[in-house]
Design a protein around this motif. Structure first.
Motif: not given
Length: 455
Positions: A87-88, A107, A110-111, A113-115, A117-118
């Motif tokens: 993802l990143f 940071k 943010v990561k 939340k991104e994870t 969602v994924a």
């Protein structure tokens, strides 16, 4: 040390339910995945050691799974080679310490939340987090809370965490284990006694063995060898070469940018002092699989005081060849201390952190050592230079003794056999059906995942 050729695991689909008979009341992971025709695994690793563990686990799942696998998550170069599209960059999570973490909190959120969602979009059957407990546990907690809110508990993925938190190192550590069962379904332990203590506190756990045993099994690398026995084929030696009278020291400054920035300048000054006693000193600097670390070390070489050969990441064979060509090693505390011990290379472990982090460690730690070999053997087999004692003068002095004192060197070599036994599960695993797989920690972990069923 060798993993016994008689120690085998075999897990064809027909035997998955046999190995964990206590889980027969509900469907196993593989049973649920068979409905979708594939097994979806979301896996997260936040640092180099986790990337190594994660990649081994992915490879073992491929070997054992009777269904096609699909991976998603966060990892490094080794996991990406196994089919992960990260993802990143994994380096975004590679921060260690308390006060060191503060500038990165936004940071991290943010990561996170991104994870989340994924994970939701991927709809995995299994979520595996590897070490990096700060990020991993927060991720698993929030995922479990989301399943519960949406009344999806029955169809939610199974949560595995690989590498138990070091509860044995901290005052009150065991008391915090009980809460893990709320968001971790099964814990993979890499050290002896962790499984028993975890289960006593209500956490399902399996002692799979230490990840370093993977190298011992695959490459038969844990061996005694004389300095400069290896030719280091594949290294770019540049204008330097290892003559027979060179004094060769492996230098391992760490895998996270923060720690390398802190430790490498100290190591450099130590080498300046050491070269007065050893004029033909040559260093093999091991570069972790971290692009930021790679760049930093490359830029620092012009100030390095002695001939240096970079040992790139990515080849376990090359790493152990470098160990075999060395007479001693200087390393930042971490998994590498175990690798060096099992490779029979006399070593010095060093560690520095933010002064507030050091104060917290002094206050909270309940064990006198920081390196895993010393902790497990309950003896200062490997010299440690920690905090204020981690200074160039002290490091150079200890390294000088380590290079010259045969009794000091032999003490470490002899202890390797005992350490190897401690890191290996005492149980033997056998089955007689069809296919067979020799024991490795990742094979045992993969088999547990495939046959696991929530009670």
């Amino acid at each position: 040390f060798r993993v016994s050729s008689n120690t085998k695991l075999c897990f064809p689909l027909s035997t998955f339910t046999k190995r964990f008979s206590s889980f027969r009341a509900t469907k196993s992971v593989i049973d649920k995945a068979s409905i979708d025709g594939e097994l979806r695994v979301f896996i997260v690793a936040g640092e180099v050691s986790g990337d190594n563990i994660g990649s081994r686990l992915m490879a073992s799942l491929k070997k054992l799974s009777p269904l096609p696998l699909r991976f998603h998550g966060v990892g490094g170069s080794l996991m990406c080679k196994q089919g992960l599209n990260s993802l990143f960059p994994m380096e975004d999570l590679a921060v260690m310490g308390v006060w060191e973490l503060l500038p990165h909190l936004y940071k991290f959120r943010v990561k996170l939340k991104e994870t989340i969602v994924a994970v939701t979009k991927f709809k995995p059957h299994v979520v595996v987090t590897v070490d990096s407990k700060g990020f991993s546990f927060r991720l698993l907690k929030e995922l479990r809370a989301r399943y519960n809110q949406q009344s999806l508990e029955g169809s939610s993925p199974v949560h595995f965490h690989y590498v138990a938190p070091s509860f044995w190192a901290w005052r009150g550590g065991e008391s915090r284990l009980g809460g893990l069962s709320e968001f971790v379904d099964h814990l993979f332990c890499i050290l002896p006694n962790e499984e028993m203590v975890s289960r006593e506190h209500g956490v399902e756990a399996t002692f799979v063995g230490h990840p370093v045993l993977e190298d011992a099994s695959e490459f038969n690398l844990v061996r005694t060898c004389k300095p400069q026995e290896s030719k280091l084929e594949g290294l770019s030696i540049s204008k330097y070469s290892l003559s027979s009278d060179s004094t060769v020291v492996s230098v391992l400054p760490g895998s996270r940018l923060q720690e390398v920035e802190r430790m490498l300048p100290i190591f450099s000054k130590a080498m300046t002092l050491l070269k007065h006693q050893f004029p033909k000193l040559v260093t093999l600097i091991h570069v972790a699989s971290n692009s930021q670390v790679d760049r930093y070390i490359g830029e620092s070489l012009h100030e390095w005081p002695v001939p240096a050969i970079l040992v790139p990441s990515g080849s376990t064979q090359l790493k152990y060849d470098a160990f075999g060509a060395s007479q001693a090693a200087l390393c930042t505390s971490g998994t590498v201390a175990v690798e060096l011990q099992l490779a029979r290379l006399p070593s010095l472990v060093a560690y520095r952190a933010h002064f507030l982090t050091e104060l917290l460690i002094r206050y909270k730690a309940k064990i006198p050592y920081i390196s895993l070999p010393n902790i497990l053997l309950d003896s200062p087999i490997i010299p440690e230079a920690l905090f204020q004692s981690c200074n160039p003068s002290n490091l150079a002095s200890i390294l000088e003794r380590l290079l010259l004192d045969e009794e000091m060197r032999e003490k470490q070599v002899v202890a390797a056999e005992t350490l190897a036994r401690l890191l290996h599960p005492s149980k033997s695993f056998h089955c007689s059906d069809l296919e067979s797989h020799r024991y490795t920690p990742s094979i045992l972990a993969a088999s547990t995942i495939l046959s696991y069923a929530k009670s």
